[in-house]
Scaffold this active site. Structure first.
Site: not given
Ligand code: COA
Length: 327
Positions: A113, A254, A284
């Site tokens: 990215c 980004h 993204n």
């Molecule tokens: N829909 C519903 N629930 C979801 C889900 C979805 N698409 N994806 C994950 N969950 C659930 C998880 O299973 C978790 O459930 P649990 O509490 O029962 O275990 C809960 O939501 C919280 O998950 P968590 O991973 O803590 O959520 P978060 O607030 O961290 O958000 C991301 C997840 C991926 C959106 C966030 O961590 C993020 O944006 N990270 C960076 C990713 C990124 O930018 N990557 C590319 C970089 S270039």
């Protein structure tokens, strides 16, 4: 002083749109969860016939048209992609073919990215080396082919797009690319990677069945590093140019997650009305997010000559970087 300057910008996306509502019928998720956790409402997804190189060429044609540069005048094509048409040849060569830019040479840069910031940094060096040259930097991705559509943790995040800029030298003295700042830390590779399809874990029926050619990510960890490292490198770019947050007319981070962008902007003390956000429409799109945002901002008239623009990106590797430019 000779600097490289952006003469034109362009972008392109596949026609097909996948909304959060569409995703509700594919995995256990909801529009509410996706919107509130990421800021994404929809993304563009490739259909049969769409390829990374064709999308890249379309974005580049638009950038060349704006720049008033003919394909045969292009000297170098630098493509950033993690989703090339093929492992060989490189996408740059295919973009050259699509454009008929036969006086150019093309190659790919591979920094996930953060890749467009890498591509633009390299393009900037070519122009500094030979100011009359016309150099194209592209970020192009069809992430939908390396997205695990059964994994709700990742499939709601990604989309397909391409963005391009055309650069050439200027003696203006004030305008152009002011500084570039690149970093990587390979110790963190496992937090965001594609396990299969390379030479460590080559293509096999088992690899395909496990969908190990798709993006794997530890979202929480990636989130924390993204906020910290994007903030750090943006500060580095500000310091290098003796600029403060008030000097930045447009901050283009980004587009990985609206919460990451807001946190970084808050730490940098750049108000949100000077942060470009379009993640709600595209998701993204990896190395395409920054050039697509730059093109949209440019075409919407948000960039005036002399404006200070800060580009900032982060991705797998880990790789990250920032570019400061005066429009
Ligand atoms: N829909 C519903 N629930 C979801 C889900 C979805 N698409 N994806 C994950 N969950 C659930 C998880 O299973 C978790 O459930 P649990 O509490 O029962 O275990 C809960 O939501 C919280 O998950 P968590 O991973 O803590 O959520 P978060 O607030 O961290 O958000 C991301 C997840 C991926 C959106 C966030 O961590 C993020 O944006 N990270 C960076 C990713 C990124 O930018 N990557 C590319 C970089 S270039």
């Amino acid at each position: 002083m000779n600097r490289s300057m952006i003469l034109g910008t362009g972008s392109a996306v596949p026609k097909k749109i996948l909304t959060n509502q569409d995703l509700e019928s594919m995995v256990d998720t909801s529009d509410e969860w996706i919107s509130s956790r990421t800021g994404i409402k929809q993304r563009h997804i490739a259909e049969d016939g769409d390829t990374t190189s064709l999308l890249a060429a379309e974005a580049t044609r638009r950038a060349l048209e704006m720049a008033g540069v003919k394909p045969e005048e292009v000297d170098v094509i630098v493509v950033s992609t993690t989703s090339p048409d093929m492992i060989m040849p490189n996408t740059g060569a295919l973009v050259q073919k699509h454009l008929g830019a036969y006086n150019a040479f093309g190659f790919d840069v591979y920094a996930a990215c953060a890749g467009f910031v890498y591509a633009l940094t390299i393009a900037d060096k070519f122009v500094k080396d030979k100011p009359e040259s016309k150099v194209v930097a592209i970020g192009a991705e069809l992430l939908s082919y390396i997205t695990d559509w059964q994994d709700r943790n990742t499939c709601v995040l990604f989309g397909d797009a391409a963005g391009a800029v055309v650069l050439s030298g200027t003696n203006d003295g004030t305008r152009g690319i002011l500084s570039t700042h690149l970093h990587s830390d390979g110790r963190l590779w496992k937090l965001l990677h594609i396990p299969g399809g390379g030479m460590v874990y080559p293509a096999s029926a088992e690899m395909v069945e496990k969908r190990d050619y798709c993006i794997r990510m530890q979202g929480n960890e990636v989130y924390k590093y993204a906020v910290r490292l994007m903030t750090d490198v943006a500060r580095e770019a500000l310091t290098a140019n003796e600029l403060g947050p008030d000097d930045v007319d447009l901050f283009i981070p980004h587009q990985a997650n609206i919460r990451i962008m807001k946190k970084v902007a808050e730490r940098l003390e750049i108000p949100l009305d000077r942060v470009y956000v379009n993640i709600e429409r595209y998701g993204n799109t990896s190395s395409a997010t920054v050039p697509v945002a730059l093109d949209e901002a440019n075409r919407a008239g948000r960039l005036k000559p002399g404006d200070v623009v800060l580009l900032d990106a982060f991705g797998g590797g880990f790789s990250w970087g920032a570019i400061m430019l005066r429009w």
